[in-house]
Design a protein around this motif. Structure first.
Motif, PDB file in Angstrom:
ATOM      1  N   MET A 101       2.164 -11.593 -15.291  1.00 29.95           N
ATOM      2  CA  MET A 101       2.588 -12.905 -14.781  1.00 29.95           C
ATOM      3  C   MET A 101       1.607 -13.378 -13.702  1.00 29.95           C
ATOM      4  SD  MET A 101       6.744 -12.383 -14.628  1.00 29.95           S
ATOM      5  CE  MET A 101       7.157 -14.050 -14.072  1.00 29.95           C
ATOM      6  N   TYR A 102       1.202 -12.456 -12.819  1.00 32.55           N
ATOM      7  CA  TYR A 102       0.208 -12.801 -11.797  1.00 32.55           C
ATOM      8  C   TYR A 102      -1.144 -13.122 -12.433  1.00 32.55           C
ATOM      9  CZ  TYR A 102       3.374 -11.192  -8.158  1.00 32.55           C
ATOM     10  OH  TYR A 102       4.445 -11.058  -7.319  1.00 32.55           O
ATOM     11  N   LEU A 103      -1.542 -12.318 -13.382  1.00 29.46           N
ATOM     12  CA  LEU A 103      -2.822 -12.537 -14.050  1.00 29.46           C
ATOM     13  C   LEU A 103      -2.860 -13.915 -14.711  1.00 29.46           C
ATOM     14  CD1 LEU A 103      -5.582 -11.416 -14.861  1.00 29.46           C
ATOM     15  CD2 LEU A 103      -4.466 -10.356 -16.852  1.00 29.46           C
ATOM     16  N   ASP A 104      -1.772 -14.303 -15.351  1.00 30.50           N
ATOM     17  CA  ASP A 104      -1.696 -15.623 -15.974  1.00 30.50           C
ATOM     18  C   ASP A 104      -1.891 -16.730 -14.937  1.00 30.50           C
ATOM     19  OD1 ASP A 104      -1.071 -17.375 -18.308  1.00 30.50           O
ATOM     20  OD2 ASP A 104       0.642 -17.910 -17.043  1.00 30.50           O
ATOM     21  N   MET A 105      -1.287 -16.562 -13.764  1.00 25.80           N
ATOM     22  CA  MET A 105      -1.467 -17.580 -12.723  1.00 25.80           C
ATOM     23  C   MET A 105      -2.908 -17.623 -12.233  1.00 25.80           C
ATOM     24  SD  MET A 105       1.990 -17.878 -10.465  1.00 25.80           S
ATOM     25  CE  MET A 105       1.738 -16.360  -9.618  1.00 25.80           C
ATOM     26  N   MET A 106      -3.536 -16.454 -12.090  1.00 19.48           N
ATOM     27  CA  MET A 106      -4.923 -16.427 -11.622  1.00 19.48           C
ATOM     28  C   MET A 106      -5.848 -17.127 -12.617  1.00 19.48           C
ATOM     29  SD  MET A 106      -5.200 -15.016  -8.630  1.00 19.48           S
ATOM     30  CE  MET A 106      -3.814 -16.108  -8.334  1.00 19.48           C
ATOM     31  N   VAL A 107      -5.680 -16.845 -13.878  1.00 17.61           N
ATOM     32  CA  VAL A 107      -6.523 -17.426 -14.916  1.00 17.61           C
ATOM     33  C   VAL A 107      -6.361 -18.946 -14.966  1.00 17.61           C
ATOM     34  CG1 VAL A 107      -6.841 -17.541 -17.440  1.00 17.61           C
ATOM     35  CG2 VAL A 107      -6.607 -15.325 -16.306  1.00 17.61           C
ATOM     36  N   GLN A 109      -5.775 -21.205 -12.550  1.00 14.87           N
ATOM     37  CA  GLN A 109      -5.979 -21.944 -11.299  1.00 14.87           C
ATOM     38  C   GLN A 109      -7.467 -21.896 -10.972  1.00 14.87           C
ATOM     39  OE1 GLN A 109      -6.493 -20.230  -7.915  1.00 14.87           O
ATOM     40  NE2 GLN A 109      -7.109 -18.543  -9.234  1.00 14.87           N
ATOM     41  N   ASN A 110      -7.905 -22.625  -9.944  1.00 17.07           N
ATOM     42  CA  ASN A 110      -9.335 -22.800  -9.693  1.00 17.07           C
ATOM     43  C   ASN A 110      -9.918 -21.977  -8.550  1.00 17.07           C
ATOM     44  OD1 ASN A 110      -9.634 -24.721 -11.765  1.00 17.07           O
ATOM     45  ND2 ASN A 110      -8.777 -26.302 -10.445  1.00 17.07           N
ATOM     46  N   THR A 111      -9.108 -21.291  -7.784  1.00 13.28           N
ATOM     47  CA  THR A 111      -9.617 -20.501  -6.664  1.00 13.28           C
ATOM     48  C   THR A 111     -10.240 -19.217  -7.207  1.00 13.28           C
ATOM     49  OG1 THR A 111      -7.861 -21.387  -5.251  1.00 13.28           O
ATOM     50  CG2 THR A 111      -8.962 -19.388  -4.489  1.00 13.28           C
ATOM     51  N   PRO A 112     -11.407 -18.814  -6.679  1.00 10.36           N
ATOM     52  CA  PRO A 112     -12.011 -17.561  -7.132  1.00 10.36           C
ATOM     53  C   PRO A 112     -11.053 -16.378  -6.915  1.00 10.36           C
ATOM     54  CG  PRO A 112     -13.518 -18.765  -5.692  1.00 10.36           C
ATOM     55  CD  PRO A 112     -12.194 -19.470  -5.637  1.00 10.36           C
ATOM     56  N   TRP A 113     -11.121 -15.408  -7.820  1.00 15.17           N
ATOM     57  CA  TRP A 113     -10.216 -14.266  -7.730  1.00 15.17           C
ATOM     58  C   TRP A 113     -10.857 -13.053  -8.390  1.00 15.17           C
ATOM     59  CZ3 TRP A 113      -8.209 -12.024 -12.234  1.00 15.17           C
ATOM     60  CH2 TRP A 113      -8.443 -12.749 -13.402  1.00 15.17           C
ATOM     61  N   ASP A 114     -10.272 -11.908  -8.100  1.00 13.05           N
ATOM     62  CA  ASP A 114     -10.740 -10.664  -8.691  1.00 13.05           C
ATOM     63  C   ASP A 114      -9.568  -9.698  -8.747  1.00 13.05           C
ATOM     64  OD1 ASP A 114     -12.471  -8.695  -9.707  1.00 13.05           O
ATOM     65  OD2 ASP A 114     -13.980  -9.064  -8.160  1.00 13.05           O
ATOM     66  N   ILE A 115      -9.635  -8.760  -9.676  1.00 12.86           N
ATOM     67  CA  ILE A 115      -8.634  -7.694  -9.756  1.00 12.86           C
ATOM     68  C   ILE A 115      -9.151  -6.513  -8.959  1.00 12.86           C
ATOM     69  CG2 ILE A 115      -7.490  -6.033 -11.285  1.00 12.86           C
ATOM     70  CD1 ILE A 115      -7.609  -8.167 -13.494  1.00 12.86           C
ATOM     71  N   VAL A 116      -8.279  -5.920  -8.150  1.00 14.94           N
ATOM     72  CA  VAL A 116      -8.642  -4.732  -7.387  1.00 14.94           C
ATOM     73  C   VAL A 116      -7.848  -3.558  -7.931  1.00 14.94           C
ATOM     74  CG1 VAL A 116      -8.655  -3.616  -5.133  1.00 14.94           C
ATOM     75  CG2 VAL A 116      -9.210  -6.046  -5.322  1.00 14.94           C
ATOM     76  N   GLY A 117      -8.576  -2.577  -8.422  1.00 13.68           N
ATOM     77  CA  GLY A 117      -7.955  -1.366  -8.937  1.00 13.68           C
ATOM     78  C   GLY A 117      -8.542  -0.154  -8.257  1.00 13.68           C
ATOM     79  N   GLY A 118      -8.129   1.002  -8.735  1.00  6.43           N
ATOM     80  CA  GLY A 118      -8.586   2.256  -8.154  1.00  6.43           C
ATOM     81  C   GLY A 118      -7.516   2.862  -7.278  1.00  6.43           C
ATOM     82  N   ILE A 119      -7.784   4.066  -6.847  1.00  6.26           N
ATOM     83  CA  ILE A 119      -6.834   4.801  -6.007  1.00  6.26           C
ATOM     84  C   ILE A 119      -7.545   5.241  -4.732  1.00  6.26           C
ATOM     85  CG2 ILE A 119      -5.386   6.886  -5.910  1.00  6.26           C
ATOM     86  CD1 ILE A 119      -4.921   6.555  -8.902  1.00  6.26           C
ATOM     87  N   ASN A 120      -6.808   5.203  -3.621  1.00  9.62           N
ATOM     88  CA  ASN A 120      -7.286   5.659  -2.308  1.00  9.62           C
ATOM     89  C   ASN A 120      -8.568   4.957  -1.897  1.00  9.62           C
ATOM     90  OD1 ASN A 120      -5.051   7.380  -2.213  1.00  9.62           O
ATOM     91  ND2 ASN A 120      -6.150   8.988  -3.285  1.00  9.62           N
ATOM     92  N   HIS A 121      -9.616   5.719  -1.588  1.00 10.21           N
ATOM     93  CA  HIS A 121     -10.857   5.131  -1.089  1.00 10.21           C
ATOM     94  C   HIS A 121     -11.533   4.244  -2.124  1.00 10.21           C
ATOM     95  CE1 HIS A 121     -10.542   7.329   2.612  1.00 10.21           C
ATOM     96  NE2 HIS A 121     -10.433   8.478   1.962  1.00 10.21           N
ATOM     97  N   ASP A 122     -11.384   4.575  -3.395  1.00  9.84           N
ATOM     98  CA  ASP A 122     -11.967   3.731  -4.444  1.00  9.84           C
ATOM     99  C   ASP A 122     -11.347   2.335  -4.428  1.00  9.84           C
ATOM    100  OD1 ASP A 122     -13.659   5.726  -5.326  1.00  9.84           O
ATOM    101  OD2 ASP A 122     -12.340   6.355  -6.965  1.00  9.84           O
ATOM    102  N   ARG A 123     -10.049   2.275  -4.195  1.00 10.16           N
ATOM    103  CA  ARG A 123      -9.357   0.982  -4.167  1.00 10.16           C
ATOM    104  C   ARG A 123      -9.875   0.133  -3.008  1.00 10.16           C
ATOM    105  NH1 ARG A 123      -4.993   0.089  -6.991  1.00 10.16           N
ATOM    106  NH2 ARG A 123      -3.646  -1.690  -6.637  1.00 10.16           N
ATOM    107  N   ILE A 124     -10.036   0.750  -1.863  1.00 11.97           N
ATOM    108  CA  ILE A 124     -10.551   0.022  -0.700  1.00 11.97           C
ATOM    109  C   ILE A 124     -11.989  -0.420  -0.950  1.00 11.97           C
ATOM    110  CG2 ILE A 124     -11.139   0.220   1.749  1.00 11.97           C
ATOM    111  CD1 ILE A 124      -8.672   2.164   1.936  1.00 11.97           C
ATOM    112  N   ALA A 125     -12.814   0.478  -1.494  1.00 13.99           N
ATOM    113  CA  ALA A 125     -14.200   0.113  -1.803  1.00 13.99           C
ATOM    114  C   ALA A 125     -14.249  -1.031  -2.817  1.00 13.99           C
ATOM    115  CB  ALA A 125     -14.964   1.331  -2.333  1.00 13.99           C
ATOM    116  N   ASN A 126     -13.377  -0.986  -3.816  1.00 14.50           N
ATOM    117  CA  ASN A 126     -13.320  -2.069  -4.802  1.00 14.50           C
ATOM    118  C   ASN A 126     -12.858  -3.375  -4.162  1.00 14.50           C
ATOM    119  OD1 ASN A 126     -14.196  -0.342  -6.808  1.00 14.50           O
ATOM    120  ND2 ASN A 126     -12.126   0.162  -7.499  1.00 14.50           N
ATOM    121  N   GLY A 127     -11.917  -3.286  -3.211  1.00 13.38           N
ATOM    122  CA  GLY A 127     -11.471  -4.472  -2.487  1.00 13.38           C
ATOM    123  C   GLY A 127     -12.583  -5.069  -1.638  1.00 13.38           C
TER     124      GLY A 127
END
Length: 189
Positions: free
Chosen positions: A154-160, A162-180
């Motif tokens: 549902m969130y992904l559908d809203m992101m797609v 709309q016009n504001t830049p966006w990105d998905i952040v995945g990963g666990i622990n330090h990887d998630r923060i680094a990806n963010g």
């Protein structure tokens, strides 16, 4: 100038932790702050037996809290006297979260929330993916992986759509923060 980056996604996807970590990381080069999710405070105080009307109250509380943090950050920016300094406000939850919550639980959404989605402008969105295991706390409602995935889409559908830049952040622990961090760097370019 304040840039606003909003972190959205299903419950128990590390939005608050990510907001804090990003604000800490970017504090080396920017004035930063993060705005917590108002719903937590509201539900702790009022309980989990919320109504459709309560979601409107929560939405207004979230907007007031965001405005309060933005004002404080702008004041700090003005006091710094450095006209080249920029600021970033990381926002844990916005009206898109309120829309998903409202529609998922009640099958409808207040026009006020929809109007705020159209009116408020942000510099970017980070959509928190669901690989983090669901963690029980008194305020969380949806432990099933199926529900978490449905909400994510549902969130992904809203992101797609709309016009504001966006990105998905995945990963666990330090990887998630680094990806963010990498995602915010892409959004700030």
């Amino acid at each position: 100038m304040i840039k606003k980056i909003v972190i959205i996604g299903p419950e128990s996807t590390g939005k608050s932790s990510l907001c804090k970590a990003l604000a800490d990381h970017f504090a080396d080069n920017y004035l930063t702050d993060w705005c917590p999710e108002y719903a937590r405070e509201y539900l702790i105080e009022n309980g989990m037996d919320y109504t459709y009307e309560d979601l409107l109250t929560i939405a207004k509380g979230q907007l007031a809290l965001e405005d309060e943090h933005a004002h404080a950050l702008q004041t700090a920016l003005n006091k710094s006297g450095d006209t080249t300094k920029e600021a970033i406000l990381f926002v844990d939850t916005d009206m898109m979260v309120m829309k998903v919550w409202s529609e998922y639980v009640f099958g409808k959404c207040h026009s006020f929330i929809l109007d705020q989605i159209a009116e408020r402008k942000y510099d970017g969105y980070l959509l928190a993916n669901t690989e983090l295991p669901w963690t029980r706390d008194a305020l969380r409602e949806y432990p099933s992986e199926e529900t978490r995935q449905k909400l994510f889409y549902m969130y992904l559908d809203m992101m797609v759509n709309q016009n504001t830049p966006w990105d998905i952040v995945g990963g666990i622990n330090h990887d998630r923060i680094a990806n963010g961090i990498a995602a915010v760097n892409r959004l700030l370019i």
